[in-house]
Design a protein around this motif. Structure first.
Motif, PDB file in Angstrom:
ATOM      1  N   GLN A 200       1.090  -1.580   0.676  1.00  0.00           N
ATOM      2  CA  GLN A 200      -0.419  -0.191  -0.042  1.00  0.00           C
ATOM      3  C   GLN A 200       1.513   1.865   0.620  1.00  0.00           C
ATOM      4  N   LYS A 201       0.997   1.734  -0.823  1.00  0.00           N
ATOM      5  CA  LYS A 201       1.720   2.633  -1.207  1.00  0.00           C
ATOM      6  C   LYS A 201       1.047   4.132  -0.509  1.00  0.00           C
ATOM      7  N   ARG A 202       1.843   4.780   0.232  1.00  0.00           N
ATOM      8  CA  ARG A 202       1.625   6.679   1.092  1.00  0.00           C
ATOM      9  C   ARG A 202       1.077   7.691  -0.613  1.00  0.00           C
ATOM     10  N   MET A 203       0.032   8.122   0.473  1.00  0.00           N
ATOM     11  CA  MET A 203      -0.721   9.052  -0.559  1.00  0.00           C
ATOM     12  C   MET A 203       0.423  10.288  -1.192  1.00  0.00           C
ATOM     13  N   GLU A 204       1.349  10.511  -0.337  1.00  0.00           N
ATOM     14  CA  GLU A 204       2.286  11.381  -1.192  1.00  0.00           C
ATOM     15  C   GLU A 204       3.014  10.432  -1.979  1.00  0.00           C
ATOM     16  N   THR A 205       3.031   9.013  -2.523  1.00  0.00           N
ATOM     17  CA  THR A 205       4.165   8.528  -3.141  1.00  0.00           C
ATOM     18  C   THR A 205       2.989   8.417  -4.683  1.00  0.00           C
ATOM     19  N   MET A 206       2.031   8.464  -3.933  1.00  0.00           N
ATOM     20  CA  MET A 206       1.209   7.955  -5.558  1.00  0.00           C
ATOM     21  C   MET A 206       0.899   9.774  -5.840  1.00  0.00           C
ATOM     22  N   LYS A 207       0.893  10.884  -5.478  1.00  0.00           N
ATOM     23  CA  LYS A 207       1.249  12.020  -6.174  1.00  0.00           C
ATOM     24  C   LYS A 207       1.919  12.667  -6.565  1.00  0.00           C
ATOM     25  N   ARG A 208       3.210  11.933  -5.923  1.00  0.00           N
ATOM     26  CA  ARG A 208       4.535  12.260  -6.747  1.00  0.00           C
ATOM     27  C   ARG A 208       4.699  11.352  -8.433  1.00  0.00           C
ATOM     28  N   LEU A 209       4.201   9.720  -7.811  1.00  0.00           N
ATOM     29  CA  LEU A 209       3.790   9.020  -9.105  1.00  0.00           C
ATOM     30  C   LEU A 209       2.820   9.550 -10.365  1.00  0.00           C
ATOM     31  N   ILE A 210       1.982  10.370  -9.698  1.00  0.00           N
ATOM     32  CA  ILE A 210       1.044  10.814 -10.856  1.00  0.00           C
ATOM     33  C   ILE A 210       1.684  11.583 -11.708  1.00  0.00           C
ATOM     34  N   ASP A 211       2.635  12.853 -10.492  1.00  0.00           N
ATOM     35  CA  ASP A 211       3.277  13.444 -11.149  1.00  0.00           C
ATOM     36  C   ASP A 211       3.838  13.519 -13.138  1.00  0.00           C
ATOM     37  N   TRP A 212       5.056  12.396 -12.064  1.00  0.00           N
ATOM     38  CA  TRP A 212       5.915  11.481 -13.221  1.00  0.00           C
ATOM     39  C   TRP A 212       5.434  11.082 -14.221  1.00  0.00           C
ATOM     40  N   GLN A 249     -11.527   9.777  -3.612  1.00  0.00           N
ATOM     41  CA  GLN A 249     -11.806  10.818  -3.976  1.00  0.00           C
ATOM     42  C   GLN A 249     -10.756  11.949  -4.907  1.00  0.00           C
ATOM     43  N   GLU A 250      -9.791  12.526  -3.026  1.00  0.00           N
ATOM     44  CA  GLU A 250      -8.670  13.595  -2.890  1.00  0.00           C
ATOM     45  C   GLU A 250      -7.646  12.479  -4.576  1.00  0.00           C
ATOM     46  N   LEU A 251      -7.575  11.921  -4.063  1.00  0.00           N
ATOM     47  CA  LEU A 251      -6.627  10.895  -5.055  1.00  0.00           C
ATOM     48  C   LEU A 251      -7.089  11.592  -6.467  1.00  0.00           C
ATOM     49  N   THR A 252      -8.417  11.138  -6.915  1.00  0.00           N
ATOM     50  CA  THR A 252      -9.218  11.178  -7.727  1.00  0.00           C
ATOM     51  C   THR A 252      -9.059  12.617  -8.314  1.00  0.00           C
ATOM     52  N   ARG A 253      -9.099  13.521  -7.382  1.00  0.00           N
ATOM     53  CA  ARG A 253      -9.395  15.102  -7.966  1.00  0.00           C
ATOM     54  C   ARG A 253      -7.862  15.605  -8.324  1.00  0.00           C
ATOM     55  N   TYR A 254      -6.893  15.147  -7.215  1.00  0.00           N
ATOM     56  CA  TYR A 254      -5.312  15.600  -7.879  1.00  0.00           C
ATOM     57  C   TYR A 254      -5.179  15.035  -9.408  1.00  0.00           C
TER      58      TYR A 254
END
Length: 755
Positions: A200-212, A249-254
């Motif tokens: 299970q990835k941390r939320m900040e990890t998933m946002k970093r992956l999305i950015d890349w 939902q937060e991750l989806t919006r991001y």
């Protein structure tokens, strides 16, 4: 003055020909005006693109580039003139990306301007609006840079391209090439796969992956969730600490803001051990002895699956797709509640009927269904499927593709960047992905997108997947881009920085070590797991499970310490490889430690690679430590034969202490590995607030990452080998021999109670 100015897009009644310039050579592709799919005319790919010849990297490689003669300097005197809201993600990405990636902060006002605008129709590439919408025009001159998107998405992609092109020259100035770039994707959907079944990835990890992912123009993430979501309708399914609805939902919006959709991927009706292991759902198994698959003829089971669908739909508002994967439904129709005989024809019908139900259910909720249209479905039953299902695993089977074409079904060009290998993705397979889209088209496919699968079966860290994700996306965006070697070079320049060191050599060494780790173990019929229910060939077939471990040298029990060389003889090839890799592993670790200060970004990636290199070193050290132990036993035997019993005891103690030192070293190494991995992930399968994780393994699959509840699956073969147990037996033998021969035991490093 711009070069190649007269290269245009010519449209005929039925097709258009795109002229792509690579180092003075042309590669031709035809665009079908009705569907927008790429049809190859010429196989040749250039070795190096003109952009890279000029010293610039851009990934994915753009469709059209007209290069000018000069490079321009971009510095703090430039300003941004945005024709869209300053709150638009494209504007924010330009400002933040310039600062974060290049240390560049623009002036509030300046004579030289970067203009951002959205103007539909700026780039007219195909007759497919979904492709045109993602197109952009990037014009770079000495005093003006213009980025115009056909839509906000196209503008965002144009900004990403400019940020990639910027680099420092030898004088330290930030430069970009004089150029006009017209660019658009060849396929609409470019998926990467996040498989969270065993972590299970941390939320900040998933946002970093999305950015890349956004940087490389990915626009879809398939989130394979299994039990890592709370599932409000059936919370027993969600593991302790699973993502909440609010978090997803937060991750989806991001992601949506960055023009990426988080597409739920629910494994059903097969791969459901994470559900069927619970007593509440045991009665929904296809057969009582297997938790692998739910009964496809049980309305309660189907409704449970649809409840899970609904929970994930609620968690991902604004998303258009749903991956109802239908993956590996080996035993479709085997349930006693199914009325038809269990045979290949009825297996296919059962699969098709479930797919139709799932499609209709999802369509009512405005989600377009993606599925693995594969075994046990038979080609003749494809006609039973709704035509708007997207086949997520395109393949090159002509009969399957012919039947899909007859109903107008589209596909995702599927490539997997992880097989069964542990530790590191085997990137030697990546060059084959250059032609995945093209080969599928040749076989009769009509791809709407690509799918870069990154399975969690062996528990690889997500940092090892970036190159594979970017490579597959490159040849989906532009199937006639440059050769793979340039793609890898472009990726390394963009991901680590244009002046980064020779990281490609580190990849090679990591892969060698991982392949050795994979193939070097001995195998024995499993004592940890019972026989499996079956495999893809059927129930009761291929049921034997194996455990990896290392057979150790025999401790000399003879009164004269008679020993043998069985370990060295049986493992001669493995020992020879370990001797060679020991040197390479030292080189790898030194490189990674040195590169840490030489790259511009993504140092955490190298930190993960360093942890993998130390795991590889652990295996190499273990193989060689027991080689040395067996050699020391031979010296002890010789000393015993000469009546030098104290000397013989000394040799035995030397062997014991070396194994003990390795065991002690491994404990510190493993603590460090755990610390590094848990920077980006939560603890694997924790017990939280009195709620325990239910660790019941799959009755069909035997994933390396599922052999342990925690992260220690990576060292499970070492645990089975049991170095401490072997050392304890040797220590007892040392004491026996010393007592029998009336000599002291000096220097034996035994474990203390407090240890």
């Amino acid at each position: 003055m711009l070069l190649n100015r007269n290269r245009n897009i010519w449209f005929t009644l039925f097709c258009a020909v795109i002229l792509l310039s690579y180092n003075g050579q042309r590669a031709f592709a035809a665009i079908d005006k009705n569907i927008g799919s790429v049809v190859q005319v010429n196989d040749s790919l250039s070795f190096i693109s003109p952009l890279r010849l000029r010293g610039f990297s851009l990934l994915p490689a753009p469709q059209q580039v007209e290069l000018g003669a000069k490079n321009i300097v971009v510095d703090g005197s430039w300003s941004v003139d945005s024709k869209v809201s300053i709150e638009d993600i494209a504007v924010r990405r330009l400002l933040e990306g310039a600062s974060e990636l290049h240390g560049l902060n623009f002036a509030k006002k300046g004579g030289k301007k970067i203009t951002l605008a959205v103007k539909p129709g700026t780039v007219k590439a195909t007759s497919d609006p979904a492709l045109n919408d993602q197109g952009y025009l990037l014009g770079i001159t000495a005093d003006k840079i213009e980025i115009t998107g056909n839509s906000p998405t196209g503008l965002f992609y144009g900004v990403q391209s400019l940020l990639q092109l910027l680099r420092r020259d030898p004088a330290g100035r930030l430069i970009a090439p004089e150029a006009v770039i017209r660019d658009w994707p060849a396929v609409q959907l470019r998926f990467v796969h996040w498989d969270t079944k065993h972590h299970q990835k941390r939320m900040e990890t998933m946002k970093r992956l999305i950015d890349w992912h956004a940087f490389f123009k990915v626009n879809m993430v398939a989130l394979e969730i299994e039990d890592k979501y709370e599932f409000p309708r059936h919370p027993i399914i969600g593991a302790p600490g699973a993502y909440t609805k609010a978090e997803l939902q937060e991750l989806t919006r991001y992601a949506l803001e960055r023009h990426i959709q988080i597409v739920p991927n629910i494994q059903a009706p097969a791969h459901m051990a994470h559900v069927l292991k619970h007593k509440e759902f045991e009665h929904l198994k296809a057969e009582p002895e297997s938790n692998y698959q739910a009964c496809m003829c049980d309305d309660e089971a189907i409704n449970l699956i649809f409840d899970m669908y609904q929970d994930m739909i609620d968690a991902t508002p604004g998303v258009d797709y749903f991956l109802a994967s239908t993956d590996e439904v080996y035993y479709a129709g085997i349930c006693a509640k199914c009325k038809r005989p269990y045979n290949p024809e009825n297996r296919s019908l059962a699969w098709a009927e479930f797919a139709v139900k799932a499609h209709d259910w999802l369509a009512k909720r405005n989600r377009r269904m993606i599925a693995w249209v594969e075994y046990p479905l038979l080609p003749q039953d494809i006609s039973r499927l709704p035509s708007d299902i997207i086949n997520g695993i395109m393949g090159e089977d002509k009969e399957f593709l012919d039947n899909q074409r007859k109903i107008g079904m589209r596909q995702l060009a599927y490539s997997s960047i992880q097989g069964g290998e542990p530790l590191f993705s085997d990137y030697s397979r990546y060059p084959a992905y250059v032609s995945t889209v093209r080969n599928g088209i040749k076989a009769g496919a009509n791809p709407i997108g690509s799918f870069a699968a990154a399975w969690d079966d062996s528990g690889l860290h997500e940092e090892v997947f970036h190159l594979g994700w970017a490579t597959i996306t490159q040849y989906a965006w532009n199937p006639y881009g440059p050769a793979y070697e340039q793609t890898m070079a472009d990726f390394l320049d963009v991901f680590y920085g244009a002046n980064s060191p020779d990281i490609a050599s580190a990849y090679k060494l990591l892969n060698e070590g991982a392949q050795f780790f994979r193939r070097g173990w001995d195998e024995v019929t499993s004592t940890e797991r019972p026989s499996s229910y079956g495999n893809s060939f059927g129930k009761g077939i291929g049921t034997e499970r194996m455990d990896d471990f290392l057979r150790l040298p025999e401790i000399p029990l003879d009164k004269n310490l008679k020993s043998n060389t069985k370990y060295t003889t049986d493992h001669s090839k493995i020992i020879a490889q370990a001797e060679e890799l020991e040197v390479k592993n030292d080189e790898l670790i030194n490189k990674l430690a040195r590169y840490m200060t030489q790259i511009d970004r993504n140092r955490y990636s190298l930190e993960v690679y360093l942890s993998i290199a130390y795991l590889e070193r652990y295996f190499i050290k273990t193989v060689l430590a027991f080689r040395d132990a067996e050699r020391t036993f031979e010296r002890a035997q010789a000393a015993s034969a000469a009546g030098k019993h104290e000397e013989a005891v000394g040799f035995l103690i030397e062997a014991s202490n070396k194994i003990g030192a390795l065991d002690n070293w491994s404990k510190g190494m493993w603590e460090n590995v755990t610390e590094v991995w848990e920077k980006s992930r939560y603890e694997k399968n924790p017990d939280i607030n009195g709620r325990k994780f239910v660790h019941v393994q799959d009755d069909v699959k035997d994933h390396f990452a599922d052999r342990r509840k925690g992260l220690d699956y990576m060292i499970a073969p070492f645990q089975r080998t049991n170095l401490p147990g072997w050392q304890n037996k040797l220590n007892e033998r040392i004491k026996q021999y010393a007592a029998a021969n009336k000599v002291p035991v000096k220097g034996l490093a035994e474990k203390r109670l407090e240890d």
